[in-house]
Every structure is written in structure tokens, then in C-alpha cells.
Design a protein around this motif. Sequence first.
Motif, PDB file in Angstrom:
ATOM      1  N   LYS A   1       6.614  -3.573  -0.848  1.00  0.00           N
ATOM      2  CA  LYS A   1       6.100  -4.864  -1.333  1.00  0.00           C
ATOM      3  C   LYS A   1       5.613  -4.758  -2.780  1.00  0.00           C
ATOM      4  O   LYS A   1       5.943  -5.592  -3.621  1.00  0.00           O
ATOM      5  CB  LYS A   1       4.954  -5.345  -0.429  1.00  0.00           C
ATOM      6  N   THR A   2       4.828  -3.701  -3.070  1.00  0.00           N
ATOM      7  CA  THR A   2       4.266  -3.555  -4.416  1.00  0.00           C
ATOM      8  C   THR A   2       5.369  -3.249  -5.431  1.00  0.00           C
ATOM      9  O   THR A   2       5.335  -3.724  -6.568  1.00  0.00           O
ATOM     10  CB  THR A   2       3.186  -2.446  -4.433  1.00  0.00           C
ATOM     11  N   TRP A   3       6.357  -2.484  -5.007  1.00  0.00           N
ATOM     12  CA  TRP A   3       7.488  -2.165  -5.884  1.00  0.00           C
ATOM     13  C   TRP A   3       8.254  -3.440  -6.234  1.00  0.00           C
ATOM     14  O   TRP A   3       8.680  -3.627  -7.374  1.00  0.00           O
ATOM     15  CB  TRP A   3       8.408  -1.152  -5.200  1.00  0.00           C
ATOM     16  N   LYS A   4       8.385  -4.346  -5.248  1.00  0.00           N
ATOM     17  CA  LYS A   4       9.094  -5.610  -5.481  1.00  0.00           C
ATOM     18  C   LYS A   4       8.286  -6.581  -6.335  1.00  0.00           C
ATOM     19  O   LYS A   4       8.811  -7.201  -7.251  1.00  0.00           O
ATOM     20  CB  LYS A   4       9.417  -6.292  -4.130  1.00  0.00           C
ATOM     21  N   THR A   5       6.989  -6.721  -6.031  1.00  0.00           N
ATOM     22  CA  THR A   5       6.171  -7.738  -6.713  1.00  0.00           C
ATOM     23  C   THR A   5       5.576  -7.226  -8.026  1.00  0.00           C
ATOM     24  O   THR A   5       5.161  -8.022  -8.856  1.00  0.00           O
ATOM     25  CB  THR A   5       5.008  -8.213  -5.814  1.00  0.00           C
ATOM     26  N   LYS A   6       5.510  -5.893  -8.176  1.00  0.00           N
ATOM     27  CA  LYS A   6       4.862  -5.275  -9.352  1.00  0.00           C
ATOM     28  C   LYS A   6       3.421  -5.770  -9.504  1.00  0.00           C
ATOM     29  O   LYS A   6       2.936  -5.952 -10.621  1.00  0.00           O
ATOM     30  CB  LYS A   6       5.642  -5.564 -10.647  1.00  0.00           C
ATOM     31  N   SER A   7       2.767  -6.012  -8.384  1.00  0.00           N
ATOM     32  CA  SER A   7       1.420  -6.559  -8.394  1.00  0.00           C
ATOM     33  C   SER A   7       0.548  -5.830  -7.379  1.00  0.00           C
ATOM     34  O   SER A   7       0.898  -5.755  -6.197  1.00  0.00           O
ATOM     35  CB  SER A   7       1.494  -8.052  -8.054  1.00  0.00           C
ATOM     36  N   ALA A   8      -0.580  -5.267  -7.855  1.00  0.00           N
ATOM     37  CA  ALA A   8      -1.429  -4.490  -6.946  1.00  0.00           C
ATOM     38  C   ALA A   8      -2.906  -4.796  -7.150  1.00  0.00           C
ATOM     39  O   ALA A   8      -3.768  -4.002  -6.789  1.00  0.00           O
ATOM     40  CB  ALA A   8      -1.168  -2.996  -7.142  1.00  0.00           C
ATOM     41  N   GLY A   9      -3.189  -5.978  -7.701  1.00  0.00           N
ATOM     42  CA  GLY A   9      -4.576  -6.339  -8.008  1.00  0.00           C
ATOM     43  C   GLY A   9      -5.476  -6.416  -6.787  1.00  0.00           C
ATOM     44  O   GLY A   9      -6.662  -6.114  -6.865  1.00  0.00           O
ATOM     45  N   ASP A  10      -4.911  -6.843  -5.652  1.00  0.00           N
ATOM     46  CA  ASP A  10      -5.727  -7.019  -4.440  1.00  0.00           C
ATOM     47  C   ASP A  10      -5.918  -5.724  -3.668  1.00  0.00           C
ATOM     48  O   ASP A  10      -6.674  -5.684  -2.697  1.00  0.00           O
ATOM     49  CB  ASP A  10      -5.048  -8.033  -3.496  1.00  0.00           C
TER      50      ASP A  10
END
Lengths: 93, 93
Positions: free
Chosen positions: A25-34
Motif C-alpha cells: 500500500k505504501t509503495w503504491k501511494t507513496k504516503s506514510a504520514g499516518d
Amino acid sequence: MTSIQLLGMAAGSISAITFLPQVIKTWKTKSAGDISLLMFTFATISVIMWLVYGIILRDIPIIYTNSLVLVCSLVMLYFKFRFGKKTTTTTEL
Amino acid sequence: MTSIQLLGMAAGSISAITFLPQVIKTWKTKSAGDISLLMFTFATISVIMWLVYGIILRDIPIIYTNSLVLVCSLVMLYFKFRFGKKTTTTTEL
């Protein structure tokens, strides 16, 4: 193999891939703020300790399971530092 | 208690609280958009299997550790459904 051993192996197999969906999921969205940095720090420390434990006892299932978790944990720590400041604006669950 | 048993107990103790920082972070930010629902689904399933395994074998450390993880996993599943559509706009790591 007894049914109890089978249950333990099945539980261990699912445990081993628990972090994989998060990595994808993080690799796809490039988003890890949460995502909590401390969660994957704890995971990495405990998994290294389990690996040492498994190596000392020559317990292959413990070594195998925790090696997979360690790879995912280290990837997530990298993603957290790389993508931790960005967040998605999508409304996906 | 041997040093290997101590290592196993220490590893188990950290494993037990691995999800706690994520629960606290999500509770504070009310944002879970970046978190994988599948990760906590896998975690919940495997932890329930470990609990059954521990109860059958009357293994108190397995029961104790996985009970804590189960509580955190269930709270995270609830948070994911409650806060999954929202994301933070902060830049914190």
C-alpha cells in the motif's frame, strides 16, 4: 504432524506476511504520514531479538518467519523516512 | 531462568506492544488513510489463531502476549473504519 502443530504453522505463516499489505500500500501511494514510526521501530527490534533467539535454538520456523517480517519492517522504516511527510488525499478505505 | 528464556521473554514483551504506538498515534490524529486494512486483518486472524494455540497448550506467555496484540489490532480495525477516509495534513514524521 499434529493438528496443534498445523495450527501453529498456519498462525506463523499469516504472522510472517502481516506487514506485506502495508508495504504494498505504501509503495503504491507513496504516503506514510499516518503510520507510526515507533510501531515499526518496535517491530524491527523485537524481530531481530526473535531471530537471535531462533538462531541460538536452531529453530527454523522462528528464523524463517522473522526473516520475512524483518524485511518488511526495514522496508517500512525506509518508506516512513522517505514518504512520512506526505499524505494521500484520496478517500479510499 | 536461562539467558535464552530471558531473550525470548524480552522479544515477546516488545512484540506485545508493537501496535500500541500506532493506536496512540491514530487516536490522536484521527487519521488512518495511509494504514493498510489488510495488515490489521491479517494481524487479527493470526493473533486469534495464536491465542487458540496458546490456550490448547496452556502456554501463558503466548496467551498473554497475543491478548495484548489482539486488543490493539481490534482497536486499529475500528479506527480504520472510523478514520480511514480522513488523512492528516501535518508534516510530522
